[in-house]
Scaffold this active site. Structure first.
Site, PDB file in Angstrom:
ATOM      1  N   GLU A   2      -9.674   6.558   4.113  1.00  0.00           N
ATOM      2  CA  GLU A   2     -10.532   5.638   4.844  1.00  0.00           C
ATOM      3  C   GLU A   2      -9.761   4.335   4.982  1.00  0.00           C
ATOM      4  O   GLU A   2      -8.872   4.044   4.183  1.00  0.00           O
ATOM      5  CB  GLU A   2     -11.851   5.408   4.105  1.00  0.00           C
ATOM      6  CG  GLU A   2     -11.814   4.308   3.048  1.00  0.00           C
ATOM      7  CD  GLU A   2     -10.877   4.593   1.895  1.00  0.00           C
ATOM      8  OE1 GLU A   2     -10.731   5.769   1.502  1.00  0.00           O
ATOM      9  OE2 GLU A   2     -10.289   3.631   1.371  1.00  0.00           O
ATOM     10  N   LYS A  38       0.804  -1.225   0.000  1.00  0.00           N
ATOM     11  CA  LYS A  38       0.000   0.000   0.000  1.00  0.00           C
ATOM     12  C   LYS A  38       0.837   1.275   0.000  1.00  0.00           C
ATOM     13  O   LYS A  38       0.429   2.287  -0.548  1.00  0.00           O
ATOM     14  CB  LYS A  38      -0.960  -0.004   1.191  1.00  0.00           C
ATOM     15  CG  LYS A  38      -2.054  -1.043   1.014  1.00  0.00           C
ATOM     16  CD  LYS A  38      -3.278  -0.708   1.828  1.00  0.00           C
ATOM     17  CE  LYS A  38      -4.434  -1.607   1.449  1.00  0.00           C
ATOM     18  NZ  LYS A  38      -4.275  -2.979   2.005  1.00  0.00           N
ATOM     19  N   SER A  83       1.649  -9.887  -0.964  1.00  0.00           N
ATOM     20  CA  SER A  83       1.318  -8.462  -0.822  1.00  0.00           C
ATOM     21  C   SER A  83       1.682  -7.855   0.528  1.00  0.00           C
ATOM     22  O   SER A  83       1.885  -6.647   0.623  1.00  0.00           O
ATOM     23  CB  SER A  83      -0.173  -8.256  -1.087  1.00  0.00           C
ATOM     24  OG  SER A  83      -0.957  -9.093  -0.264  1.00  0.00           O
TER      25      SER A  83
END
Ligand SMILES: *Cc1c(COP(=O)(O)O)cnc(C)c1O
Length: 422
Positions: A114, A92, A387
């Site tokens: 969010e 991310k 990930s």
């Protein structure tokens, strides 16, 4: 090679994508589209982006040959793209750096985001600390309870965490609240979205920032495969888990022209694809509009969003990025499901066999690769996008196993779960 140019100027991937947003956001979205168009190929912007990825994130992340696991599966060789080794522990951060750099250039000092599991919130709070930007993170009050270590991380990094008490008090409600904030503060606020969803240009922009994952693999894989055979090649299959779909788009996108490489997205099948308790939007959903774009969503006959379930909070989303809906429709990517139990088994297996504790999200991709490897010959290869790392999930895993994370005498009697009843 397949030629692939998506989306169109209005952000459509075939019938999917586009921009469904209130009148008040039209200006903000136009401003963002123009800023991204100006900087996306700007040499100075790209040089700074890649410098940040190198020095702050630790890129390039390695590709690792999981030799022991491959041998035990008795089929194709399994390779892991180690996004778990990035700063903050997942893919991310790649995307939030790109968006925060845009925010600075657009003169927006206030960032909103969010978060569901808190991973995107932590990544956003991290880059805001580094760039001196104000950071407000919306999070459902249910998720705040379930993910308290990440809430504290965000606070340590200087972010304000706002509890959302509406609806199911989870990710989709936090998203609605963030949108409301943006409408009220468009002038000084940049909304950092954490996956390939939202109105145009977000799905394209987030994909582009995350494509560093697949682009690195395009040079890493031939080097690794050349050690095993004379002809350097690309993998026969690329496997990634799909929540909103950003880590999958990031590794898939550079591989789309390589038609011989199968692209396989793994959705959370929860308690089973036909149990009604899953998050498999592409396999069990239908076309609809959610969070500013047309895509596949889990909805009832009245178009109401249905409850989702997954063992991993990061995959627990009732929609999916519009580009995945398109890749499924044109048959360039395939989508499969892995259950909670299968993901948990793969989690434990990877810990014990390779010495890597994977995120529960990533464990879905690992589980499918393990099944697939057995059906392929040993000279073929599967590239799995790992990930994120599993540190954040050890509490969940311990609870499910009836174990105790804090089984240490020094923690007893200090109000920590597992101590003697006080
Ligand atoms: C958030 C998250 C995901 C799911 O998001 P995508 O946008 O589908 O990539 C997957 N893995 C990890 C480790 C995450 O933190």
């Amino acid at each position: 090679m397949l030629s692939y140019q998506q989306p169109d100027a209005a952000g459509h991937f075939g019938p999917y994508g586009g921009s469904f947003a209130s009148e008040t956001l039209t200006h903000a979205l136009t401003e963002l589209r123009e800023a991204y168009a100006r900087y996306q190929n700007d040499p100075e912007f790209l040089a700074e982006f890649h410098s940040e990825l190198k020095h702050f994130v630790g890129r390039p992340s390695p590709v690792y040959h999981a030799a022991r696991m491959s041998r035990e599966m008795g089929g194709a060789q399994i390779y892991l793209k180690r996004e778990d080794l990035n700063h903050t522990g997942a893919h991310k951060i790649n995307n939030v750096i790109g968006q925060a750099m845009l925010a600075r250039r657009m003169g927006k000092p206030r960032i909103i985001a969010e978060t569901g599991a808190g991973q995107h919130g932590v990544a956003t709070a991290t880059i805001c600390a580094r760039y001196g930007l104000e950071c407000v993170v919306y999070m459902g009050s249910e998720d705040i309870k379930r993910q308290s270590p990440n809430v504290y991380r965000m606070k340590l990094l200087g972010a304000t965490v706002v509890a959302v008490d509406s609806g199911s008090k989870t990710l989709k409600d936090a998203l609605n609240e963030a949108m409301r904030d943006w409408v009220a503060h468009v002038d000084d606020t940049f909304y950092i979205i954490g996956t390939v969803a939202g109105p145009h240009p977000y799905p394209m922009m987030v994909r582009d920032f995350q494509s560093v994952i697949g682009t690195e693999c395009l040079t890493q894989m031939p080097e690794l495969l050349a050690e095993r055979s004379a002809e350097a090649r690309q993998p026969d299959a690329v496997v990634a888990c799909v929540g909103g779909g950003s880590n999958a788009m990031g590794i898939f996108h550079p591989y789309i022209p390589y038609e011989k490489t199968r692209l396989i997205g793994v959705e959370a099948a929860g308690e089973g694809l036909d149990s009604g308790k899953h998050s498999a939007s592409l396999q069990r959903g239908s076309s609809g509009v959610l969070h500013g774009n047309r895509t596949f969503i889990l909805q009832d006959e009245n178009g109401q969003i249905t409850e989702t379930h997954s063992i991993s909070a990061g995959l627990d989303y009732p929609g999916v990025g519009p580009e995945h809906a398109w890749l499924q429709e044109i048959g360039r990517a395939e989508y499969v499901g892995v259950t909670d139990a299968e993901a948990l088994a793969a989690f434990h297996y990877l810990c014990r066999t390779e010495g890597i504790i994977p995120a529960l999200e990533s464990s879905h991709a690992v589980a499918y690769a393990m099944q697939l490897a057995k059906t392929m010959p040993a000279d073929q290869s599967i590239l799995v996008n790992l990930s994120g790392r599993g540190d954040k999930d050890i509490g969940t895993v311990a609870d499910l196993s009836g174990a105790d994370v804090y089984d240490r005498p020094s923690m007893r009697g200090h109000g920590v779960k597992g101590g003697p009843a006080a």
